[in-house]
Design a protein around this motif. Structure first.
Motif, PDB file in Angstrom:
ATOM      1  N   UNK A   1      18.992 -48.342  -3.097  1.00 23.03           N
ATOM      2  CA  UNK A   1      17.949 -48.560  -2.096  1.00 23.03           C
ATOM      3  C   UNK A   1      17.973 -49.974  -1.528  1.00 23.03           C
ATOM      4  N   UNK A   2      18.612 -50.902  -2.205  1.00 26.26           N
ATOM      5  CA  UNK A   2      18.627 -52.299  -1.754  1.00 26.26           C
ATOM      6  C   UNK A   2      19.374 -52.472  -0.443  1.00 26.26           C
ATOM      7  N   UNK A   3      20.320 -51.605  -0.173  1.00 27.22           N
ATOM      8  CA  UNK A   3      21.122 -51.710   1.049  1.00 27.22           C
ATOM      9  C   UNK A   3      20.459 -51.064   2.263  1.00 27.22           C
ATOM     10  N   UNK A   4      19.363 -50.338   2.055  1.00 32.79           N
ATOM     11  CA  UNK A   4      18.733 -49.585   3.135  1.00 32.79           C
ATOM     12  C   UNK A   4      17.483 -50.301   3.644  1.00 32.79           C
ATOM     13  N   UNK A   5      17.037 -49.895   4.844  1.00 33.79           N
ATOM     14  CA  UNK A   5      15.854 -50.483   5.444  1.00 33.79           C
ATOM     15  C   UNK A   5      15.051 -49.404   6.150  1.00 33.79           C
ATOM     16  N   UNK A   6      13.752 -49.614   6.258  1.00 36.44           N
ATOM     17  CA  UNK A   6      12.873 -48.756   7.037  1.00 36.44           C
ATOM     18  C   UNK A   6      12.710 -47.353   6.488  1.00 36.44           C
ATOM     19  N   UNK A   7      12.811 -46.405   7.377  1.00 39.87           N
ATOM     20  CA  UNK A   7      12.594 -44.999   7.053  1.00 39.87           C
ATOM     21  C   UNK A   7      13.658 -44.455   6.101  1.00 39.87           C
ATOM     22  N   UNK A   8      14.852 -45.022   6.148  1.00 40.73           N
ATOM     23  CA  UNK A   8      15.931 -44.582   5.254  1.00 40.73           C
ATOM     24  C   UNK A   8      15.556 -44.782   3.787  1.00 40.73           C
TER      25      UNK A   8
ATOM     26  N   UNK B   1      15.261 -41.643   1.222  1.00 37.21           N
ATOM     27  CA  UNK B   1      16.145 -41.667   0.058  1.00 37.21           C
ATOM     28  C   UNK B   1      15.349 -41.681  -1.242  1.00 37.21           C
ATOM     29  N   UNK B   2      14.237 -42.417  -1.275  1.00 39.88           N
ATOM     30  CA  UNK B   2      13.390 -42.462  -2.467  1.00 39.88           C
ATOM     31  C   UNK B   2      12.813 -41.081  -2.771  1.00 39.88           C
ATOM     32  N   UNK B   3      12.257 -40.421  -1.762  1.00 40.43           N
ATOM     33  CA  UNK B   3      11.696 -39.081  -1.960  1.00 40.43           C
ATOM     34  C   UNK B   3      12.781 -38.065  -2.302  1.00 40.43           C
ATOM     35  N   UNK B   4      13.938 -38.198  -1.687  1.00 40.07           N
ATOM     36  CA  UNK B   4      15.056 -37.310  -2.009  1.00 40.07           C
ATOM     37  C   UNK B   4      15.523 -37.485  -3.442  1.00 40.07           C
ATOM     38  N   UNK B   5      15.491 -38.718  -3.935  1.00 42.02           N
ATOM     39  CA  UNK B   5      15.876 -38.976  -5.326  1.00 42.02           C
ATOM     40  C   UNK B   5      14.883 -38.346  -6.298  1.00 42.02           C
TER      41      UNK B   5
ATOM     42  N   UNK C   1      21.320 -35.654  -9.421  1.00 45.32           N
ATOM     43  CA  UNK C   1      21.734 -37.055  -9.461  1.00 45.32           C
ATOM     44  C   UNK C   1      22.020 -37.517 -10.872  1.00 45.32           C
ATOM     45  N   UNK C   2      21.292 -37.010 -11.837  1.00 44.83           N
ATOM     46  CA  UNK C   2      21.545 -37.338 -13.243  1.00 44.83           C
ATOM     47  C   UNK C   2      22.908 -36.835 -13.651  1.00 44.83           C
TER      48      UNK C   2
ATOM     49  N   UNK D   1      14.042 -46.175 -12.122  1.00 47.40           N
ATOM     50  CA  UNK D   1      15.022 -46.848 -12.971  1.00 47.40           C
ATOM     51  C   UNK D   1      16.428 -46.854 -12.362  1.00 47.40           C
ATOM     52  N   UNK D   2      16.607 -46.192 -11.231  1.00 45.25           N
ATOM     53  CA  UNK D   2      17.910 -46.143 -10.565  1.00 45.25           C
ATOM     54  C   UNK D   2      17.732 -46.474  -9.086  1.00 45.25           C
ATOM     55  N   UNK D   3      17.368 -47.713  -8.790  1.00 43.97           N
ATOM     56  CA  UNK D   3      17.068 -48.097  -7.409  1.00 43.97           C
ATOM     57  C   UNK D   3      18.145 -48.962  -6.765  1.00 43.97           C
ATOM     58  N   UNK D   4      19.294 -49.078  -7.378  1.00 44.49           N
ATOM     59  CA  UNK D   4      20.323 -49.971  -6.835  1.00 44.49           C
ATOM     60  C   UNK D   4      20.783 -49.552  -5.436  1.00 44.49           C
TER      61      UNK D   4
END
Length: 74
Positions: free
Chosen positions: A44-51, A55-59, A66-67, A39-42
């Motif tokens: 991630x749109x700027x990143x590509x590939x492994x990043x 970042x997804x797993x870190x979130x 982060x909350x 629900x908080x993926x904004x």
């Protein structure tokens, strides 16, 4: 009060009991982390590939922090 605390802290557990407790605690934590991240993926749109993957797993892992930071920054 100290006797109760000593009794709780003095309880001996097997390795399998520790693993079972860890699994019982990790499943809801992971589910909440996945829901929060989806629900908080904004960002991630700027990143590509492994990043994106890192970042997804870190979130998922860091969702409580982060909350809190999301609440205090808005």
């Amino acid at each position: 009060m100290l006797k109760r605390l000593d009794r709780i802290l003095g309880y001996e557990m097997k390795v399998s009991e520790f693993l079972g407790t860890l699994i019982i605690l990790a499943i809801p934590y992971g589910i909440i982390g996945i829901v929060w991240t989806l629900t908080h993926t904004s960002h991630l749109r700027e990143m590509h590939g492994l990043d994106v993957i890192i970042s997804f797993l870190g979130s998922i892992v860091c969702w409580p922090v982060l909350t809190f930071s999301n609440v205090t920054m808005t």
